[in-house]
Motif scaffolding. Sequence first.
Motif, PDB file in Angstrom:
ATOM      1  N   PRO A 119     -22.610  -0.424 -18.837  1.00  0.00           N
ATOM      2  CA  PRO A 119     -23.210  -0.801 -17.550  1.00  0.00           C
ATOM      3  C   PRO A 119     -22.542  -2.055 -16.972  1.00  0.00           C
ATOM      4  N   LYS A 120     -22.167  -1.983 -15.711  1.00  0.00           N
ATOM      5  CA  LYS A 120     -21.522  -3.137 -15.084  1.00  0.00           C
ATOM      6  C   LYS A 120     -22.471  -4.316 -14.955  1.00  0.00           C
TER       7      LYS A 120
ATOM      8  N   THR B  23     -23.793  -0.653 -24.495  1.00  0.00           N
ATOM      9  CA  THR B  23     -23.041   0.599 -24.450  1.00  0.00           C
ATOM     10  C   THR B  23     -24.038   1.742 -24.500  1.00  0.00           C
ATOM     11  N   GLU B  24     -23.902   2.705 -23.590  1.00  0.00           N
ATOM     12  CA  GLU B  24     -24.787   3.863 -23.568  1.00  0.00           C
ATOM     13  C   GLU B  24     -24.291   4.879 -24.596  1.00  0.00           C
ATOM     14  N   PRO B  25     -24.997   5.037 -25.729  1.00  0.00           N
ATOM     15  CA  PRO B  25     -24.515   5.902 -26.823  1.00  0.00           C
ATOM     16  C   PRO B  25     -24.267   7.345 -26.406  1.00  0.00           C
ATOM     17  N   GLU B  26     -25.109   7.875 -25.516  1.00  0.00           N
ATOM     18  CA  GLU B  26     -24.977   9.277 -25.131  1.00  0.00           C
ATOM     19  C   GLU B  26     -23.775   9.516 -24.217  1.00  0.00           C
ATOM     20  N   MET B  27     -23.207   8.451 -23.668  1.00  0.00           N
ATOM     21  CA  MET B  27     -22.053   8.579 -22.779  1.00  0.00           C
ATOM     22  C   MET B  27     -20.751   8.168 -23.457  1.00  0.00           C
TER      23      MET B  27
ATOM     24  N   ASN C 252     -18.238 -12.983 -22.911  1.00  0.00           N
ATOM     25  CA  ASN C 252     -18.586 -13.835 -21.765  1.00  0.00           C
ATOM     26  C   ASN C 252     -18.959 -13.013 -20.537  1.00  0.00           C
ATOM     27  N   GLN C 253     -19.175 -11.705 -20.767  1.00  0.00           N
ATOM     28  CA  GLN C 253     -19.592 -10.774 -19.719  1.00  0.00           C
ATOM     29  C   GLN C 253     -18.629 -10.760 -18.526  1.00  0.00           C
ATOM     30  N   CYS C 254     -17.350 -10.747 -18.829  1.00  0.00           N
ATOM     31  CA  CYS C 254     -16.346 -10.698 -17.761  1.00  0.00           C
ATOM     32  C   CYS C 254     -16.363  -9.350 -17.033  1.00  0.00           C
ATOM     33  N   GLY C 255     -16.838  -8.304 -17.708  1.00  0.00           N
ATOM     34  CA  GLY C 255     -16.977  -6.996 -17.072  1.00  0.00           C
ATOM     35  C   GLY C 255     -15.753  -6.109 -17.134  1.00  0.00           C
ATOM     36  N   LEU C 256     -14.672  -6.569 -17.798  1.00  0.00           N
ATOM     37  CA  LEU C 256     -13.461  -5.757 -17.861  1.00  0.00           C
ATOM     38  C   LEU C 256     -13.711  -4.448 -18.593  1.00  0.00           C
ATOM     39  N   CYS C 257     -14.479  -4.491 -19.660  1.00  0.00           N
ATOM     40  CA  CYS C 257     -14.757  -3.277 -20.440  1.00  0.00           C
ATOM     41  C   CYS C 257     -15.498  -2.241 -19.599  1.00  0.00           C
ATOM     42  N   ALA C 258     -16.451  -2.700 -18.800  1.00  0.00           N
ATOM     43  CA  ALA C 258     -17.201  -1.785 -17.937  1.00  0.00           C
ATOM     44  C   ALA C 258     -16.294  -1.193 -16.872  1.00  0.00           C
ATOM     45  N   GLU C 259     -15.394  -2.001 -16.358  1.00  0.00           N
ATOM     46  CA  GLU C 259     -14.468  -1.539 -15.324  1.00  0.00           C
ATOM     47  C   GLU C 259     -13.478  -0.515 -15.869  1.00  0.00           C
ATOM     48  N   GLU C 260     -13.057  -0.702 -17.127  1.00  0.00           N
ATOM     49  CA  GLU C 260     -12.011   0.132 -17.712  1.00  0.00           C
ATOM     50  C   GLU C 260     -12.537   1.311 -18.525  1.00  0.00           C
ATOM     51  N   CYS C 261     -13.827   1.357 -18.817  1.00  0.00           N
ATOM     52  CA  CYS C 261     -14.366   2.439 -19.640  1.00  0.00           C
ATOM     53  C   CYS C 261     -14.188   3.782 -18.933  1.00  0.00           C
ATOM     54  N   PRO C 262     -13.421   4.716 -19.501  1.00  0.00           N
ATOM     55  CA  PRO C 262     -13.174   5.995 -18.819  1.00  0.00           C
ATOM     56  C   PRO C 262     -14.406   6.877 -18.722  1.00  0.00           C
ATOM     57  N   ALA C 263     -15.382   6.635 -19.598  1.00  0.00           N
ATOM     58  CA  ALA C 263     -16.586   7.471 -19.606  1.00  0.00           C
ATOM     59  C   ALA C 263     -17.747   6.848 -18.834  1.00  0.00           C
ATOM     60  N   GLY C 264     -17.564   5.631 -18.339  1.00  0.00           N
ATOM     61  CA  GLY C 264     -18.647   4.958 -17.628  1.00  0.00           C
ATOM     62  C   GLY C 264     -19.827   4.648 -18.517  1.00  0.00           C
ATOM     63  N   ALA C 265     -19.537   4.376 -19.808  1.00  0.00           N
ATOM     64  CA  ALA C 265     -20.611   4.179 -20.782  1.00  0.00           C
ATOM     65  C   ALA C 265     -21.090   2.732 -20.889  1.00  0.00           C
TER      66      ALA C 265
END
Length: 273
Positions: free
Chosen positions: A212-213, A219-223, A197-210
């Motif tokens: 996009p908010k 998911t950015e594969p190279e990151m 539902n595009q809540c954005g929690l995964c983007a907020e919590e991703c330690p690698a910033g992979a």
Amino acid sequence: MEMILRKGESNTGMRLFQIYFSPTGGTKKIVDFMSRSWDCEKVEINLSNSLEDFSEYEFGENDVCMVAAPVFGGRVPMLVTSNIRKLKGNGAKAVLIAVYGNRAYEDALLELKNTAALAGFCCIAGVAAVAQHSIMNQFAAGRPDLRDEEELLDFSEKIKGITGENTVGAELWVPGNDPYKEYKVVPVIPKTGEECNQCGLCAEECPAGAIPKENPMLTEPEMCISCMRCVVICPQKARYADEGLVEMMSKRLGEVCSVRKENELFLLDFAEE
């Protein structure tokens, strides 16, 4: 940040810092078990927080720091070593903890030791501990378990017993090779299902910033470092690893990962007078 020891300040009492990178929770469980019996002030520092300025953290010689990280392909993730190097150890005692998913920890514990030493820590103990595999969950399922908890508490008591020792001339030996093995892991890039539902929690919590908010379904594969943080925390269970790839990896590692590996403790070797 009120717990930081800044330049010019004194630290007269022992403090225990729980410094960890734990995207799926296994590493933090190990640290929690080992910290339980320490009767002193405790402070958590989460190395996966991409918004944290770790260079602001300074420690003192009375502090004990449990520095814990998961093992990825026999190494410590570069994101973790980068953040550890920003800390200012100032002679604080470090307990190094490499947490692996029942395959092998290879050079990870030595890499942790060398990284902590460069940051100014005095390394007094190393622990290799087993937790449930973050991708192939059938390996080391349920670990750390009660047996692990008892063993880790015993390790902790032994470590506490040497924290007051004079470390001059003492050397911590841990297994590993230097130069380290090549950092090479099978990239498992999480996918996103229609439940998102595009809540954005995964983007907020991703330690690698992979992630996009502006579009958390991507998911950015190279990151991406395949830490599975987004899979574990998604409220909608919309993130998942490719089942075919995970099955292939499971078959390849099935034999080596199916036999229970034991936790290991390495203590500072004090030179004889």
